[in-house]
Design a protein around this motif. Structure first.
Motif, PDB file in Angstrom:
ATOM      1  N   GLY A 251       0.801  -1.206   0.000  1.00 31.96           N
ATOM      2  CA  GLY A 251       0.000   0.000   0.000  1.00 31.96           C
ATOM      3  C   GLY A 251       0.837   1.259   0.000  1.00 31.96           C
ATOM      4  O   GLY A 251       2.005   1.256   0.408  1.00 31.96           O
ATOM      5  N   TYR A 252       0.241   2.341  -0.480  1.00 37.90           N
ATOM      6  CA  TYR A 252       0.877   3.651  -0.486  1.00 37.90           C
ATOM      7  C   TYR A 252      -0.190   4.672  -0.122  1.00 37.90           C
ATOM      8  O   TYR A 252      -1.302   4.639  -0.645  1.00 37.90           O
ATOM      9  N   ALA A 253       0.154   5.574   0.799  1.00 39.87           N
ATOM     10  CA  ALA A 253      -0.786   6.624   1.211  1.00 39.87           C
ATOM     11  C   ALA A 253      -0.081   7.972   1.180  1.00 39.87           C
ATOM     12  O   ALA A 253       1.106   8.078   1.496  1.00 39.87           O
ATOM     13  N   TYR A 254      -0.817   9.002   0.786  1.00 37.01           N
ATOM     14  CA  TYR A 254      -0.296  10.372   0.774  1.00 37.01           C
ATOM     15  C   TYR A 254      -1.366  11.279   1.355  1.00 37.01           C
ATOM     16  O   TYR A 254      -2.554  11.092   1.083  1.00 37.01           O
ATOM     17  N   ASN A 255      -0.943  12.243   2.188  1.00 34.28           N
ATOM     18  CA  ASN A 255      -1.921  13.147   2.782  1.00 34.28           C
ATOM     19  C   ASN A 255      -1.518  14.600   2.603  1.00 34.28           C
ATOM     20  O   ASN A 255      -0.436  14.898   2.095  1.00 34.28           O
ATOM     21  N   ASP A 256      -2.406  15.500   3.021  1.00 33.25           N
ATOM     22  CA  ASP A 256      -2.169  16.931   2.823  1.00 33.25           C
ATOM     23  C   ASP A 256      -1.108  17.503   3.754  1.00 33.25           C
ATOM     24  O   ASP A 256      -0.736  18.656   3.620  1.00 33.25           O
ATOM     25  N   LEU A 257      -0.571  16.715   4.674  1.00 37.37           N
ATOM     26  CA  LEU A 257       0.548  17.148   5.504  1.00 37.37           C
ATOM     27  C   LEU A 257       1.877  16.903   4.789  1.00 37.37           C
ATOM     28  O   LEU A 257       2.935  17.207   5.315  1.00 37.37           O
ATOM     29  N   GLY A 258       1.800  16.328   3.588  1.00 34.67           N
ATOM     30  CA  GLY A 258       3.005  16.028   2.820  1.00 34.67           C
ATOM     31  C   GLY A 258       3.667  14.734   3.260  1.00 34.67           C
ATOM     32  O   GLY A 258       4.818  14.480   2.941  1.00 34.67           O
ATOM     33  N   THR A 259       2.947  13.901   3.974  1.00 37.25           N
ATOM     34  CA  THR A 259       3.489  12.647   4.486  1.00 37.25           C
ATOM     35  C   THR A 259       3.141  11.503   3.546  1.00 37.25           C
ATOM     36  O   THR A 259       1.980  11.335   3.176  1.00 37.25           O
ATOM     37  N   SER A 260       4.140  10.722   3.181  1.00 37.53           N
ATOM     38  CA  SER A 260       3.925   9.514   2.380  1.00 37.53           C
ATOM     39  C   SER A 260       4.153   8.304   3.272  1.00 37.53           C
ATOM     40  O   SER A 260       5.045   8.304   4.118  1.00 37.53           O
TER      41      SER A 260
END
Length: 114
Positions: free
Chosen positions: A95-104
């Motif tokens: 899995g890969y996740a990206y959020n609006d905090l710039g965290t991958s």
């Protein structure tokens, strides 16, 4: 003698969810929405929405995409996040996740049934 004031917080929550509903023959959708009202202040209402789509056809077999939106996240939590996952036929999950905090975030795991 000083006077004390009793204070409390009133939280009201409402949620709706749809779990693994077949949108098309090989396409499954899950979604949820939660609203939380604190002290009956509608202007400060918190909205949390989640949605996920999973496919079980051709080249997309085992692929899932999910998203999160939170209008008032807790400290250090994202307000938006997008996740893509893959589950192989042998049980390996990536899995890969990206959020609006710039965290991958990368994730890997394995599911074993006996």
């Amino acid at each position: 003698i000083g006077e004390t004031e009793d204070t409390f917080t009133n939280k009201t929550s409402l949620g709706v969810a749809m779990s693994e509903r077949a949108l098309m023959p090989n396409l499954v959708v899950s979604a949820s929405y939660d609203a939380t009202i604190t002290d009956f202040a509608f202007a400060d209402m918190r909205h949390v929405a989640r949605a996920a789509v999973g496919a079980d056809m051709g080249a997309f077999r085992g692929v899932s995409v999910s998203a999160l939106y939170d209008s008032k996240p807790e400290a250090d939590d994202p307000s938006r996040e997008l996740t893509v996952g893959y589950t192989a036929p042998n049980g390996v999950k990536l899995g890969y996740a990206y959020n609006d905090l710039g965290t991958s975030k990368l994730s890997a795991g394995m599911e074993v049934d006996f």
